[in-house]
Design an enzyme around this catalytic site. Structure first.
Site, short mmCIF file in Angstrom:
data_model
loop_
_atom_site.label_atom_id
_atom_site.label_comp_id
_atom_site.label_asym_id
_atom_site.label_seq_id
_atom_site.Cartn_x
_atom_site.Cartn_y
_atom_site.Cartn_z
N ASP A 103 16.73 11.74 3.00
CA ASP A 103 18.86 11.74 2.20
C ASP A 103 18.44 12.45 0.49
O ASP A 103 19.61 12.18 0.24
CB ASP A 103 18.71 10.42 1.89
CG ASP A 103 17.91 9.58 1.62
OD1 ASP A 103 17.17 9.92 1.09
OD2 ASP A 103 18.56 8.45 1.21
N GLU A 104 17.76 13.55 1.08
CA GLU A 104 17.62 14.39 -0.97
C GLU A 104 17.63 15.74 -0.67
O GLU A 104 16.47 16.35 0.81
CB GLU A 104 16.25 13.55 -1.27
CG GLU A 104 16.78 12.44 -1.88
CD GLU A 104 15.25 12.19 -2.17
OE1 GLU A 104 15.31 10.90 -3.99
OE2 GLU A 104 14.12 11.84 -2.00
#
Lengths: 255, 18
Positions: free
Chosen positions: A53-54
Site C-alpha cells: 500500500d505504498e
C-alpha cells in the site's frame, strides 16, 4: 487492540471480518486494489511500488513541465525560495490532483509526503498518517540528486508470506514450525505462480525470517538471523528448503 | 526451550524471463 477489546471501549464500532485463507488474512484484495491506485499514480511520474500500500513517485519532470504550474513563474513564493522549493510547491499541486483522481476513479483515499528524497517524503507521509488514517500512501520525490533515486517499477520487487504467533500461541516444536512453513510456502508459491503467468518473472532467492525467544529468557535481545538460499520452484522443494533454513537459523540462535 | 513468535518466507531477486 483486538476486536472484542475495541468493542468494549467503543460499543458502536463497526467491525468487519476480512477474508481468511489458511487461518491468515487474505491480502489479495488489498494487493489488487493497490494495483488500481498505482495505475492512476503512474500517469504522472516514475512510480516504484514500495509495499502492498505504498509507492514512491518521482514527479520531478511533471513538476518542471506541468502546464500552467511553471515554478519559474510562481508569483506567490517568497523571494528567497529557490528552484527546488518551487518544485516542491508544484509537487503539492500535482499530488492534490492525483489524490482527487485516485478518489474519483478508485474510491480510495491517499496520504502523501512530499520531499526532495524518499526518506524525508516517507517520514512526512508517516506524520500525516497520525492525523489521516488513509488506506493508501503516496510518497513523492521531486529531486534526483539527493539520496536514492526512485526506480521505475510498477510490480513488487519481492513476494512474502508471514504469520505471527503472539503470547500463548508461540510455536515450540519443530513439527508446528514445519506445519506453518508448509502453509506459508504454499501461499508464496501461489504468488510466484501468478507472477510467472502474468508478468513472466521468476524469483531467485528464498529467505526465511523468524522471531524467537528462549522460554527461560523472554527478555533476550538476541535475534534469530535471517537465512537465504537459491529459490527452486515447486511447493514441496520450497517447503523443504524453508525448513532447512529454519533449522540452520535455530541452531545458530541456540548457539 | 525456544519459542517462535513470528515466521515469514519471502522470494526476492525477481527478474523477467529472458
Amino acid at each position: 487492540m483486538r476486536g472484542h477489546e475495541a468493542k468494549q471501549v467503543f460499543p458502536e464500532i463497526q467491525l468487519i471480518q476480512v477474508p481468511v485463507v489458511r487461518v491468515k488474512a487474505d491480502l489479495n484484495t488489498c494487493r489488487n486494489a493497490g494495483s488500481e491506485v498505482v495505475a492512476v499514480l503512474s500517469r504522472k511520474g516514475r512510480c516504484e511500488r514500495a509495499s502492498i500500500d505504498e509507492v514512491y513517485l518521482d514527479l520531478t519532470d511533471a513538476a518542471e513541465k506541468n502546464s500552467g504550474v511553471d515554478p519559474k513563474n510562481m508569483q506567490n513564493c517568497r523571494k528567497d525560495a529557490d528552484h527546488h522549493d518551487k518544485l516542491l510547491a508544484c509537487g503539492t499541486v500535482i499530488v492534490a490532483e492525483l489524490r482527487t483522481q485516485v478518489l474519483k476513479e478508485t474510491d480510495f483515499t491517499c496520504s502523501a509526503g512530499i520531499a526532495h528524497n524518499k526518506e524525508t517524503a516517507w517520514r512526512g507521509k508517516a506524520a500525516r498518517m497520525l492525523w489521516h488514517q488513509h488506506w493508501c500512501l503516496v510518497v513523492e520525490h521531486c529531486k534526483r540528486d539527493h539520496g536514492e533515486e526512485v526506480q521505475g517499477c510498477l510490480l513488487p520487487k519481492s513476494h512474502g508470506s508471514e504469520k505471527t504467533f503472539p503470547g500463548p500461541r508461540a510455536l515450540k516444536t519443530i513439527a508446528s514450525v514445519q506445519h506453518w512453513l508448509n502453509d506459508l510456502c504454499e501461499e508464496l508459491a501461489e504468488c510466484l505462480g501468478s507472477d510467472l503467468d502474468q508478468n513472466k518473472r521468476i524469483a531467485q532467492t528464498l529467505t526465511l525470517h523468524a522471531r524467537a525467544y528462549r522460554s527461560s529468557d523472554s527478555d533476550s535481545q538476541k535475534n534469530f538471523s535471517s537465512k537465504s538460499c537459491p529459490l527452486m520452484y515447486g511447493t514441496a522443494k520450497m517447503q523443504e528448503d524453508a525448513l532447512n533454513l529454519f533449522q540452520t537459523g535455530l541452531h545458530e540462535y541456540l548457539g | 526451550g525456544w519459542r517462535i513468535t513470528g515466521l515469514s518466507v519471502s522470494a526476492s531477486k525477481i527478474v523477467e524471463i529472458p
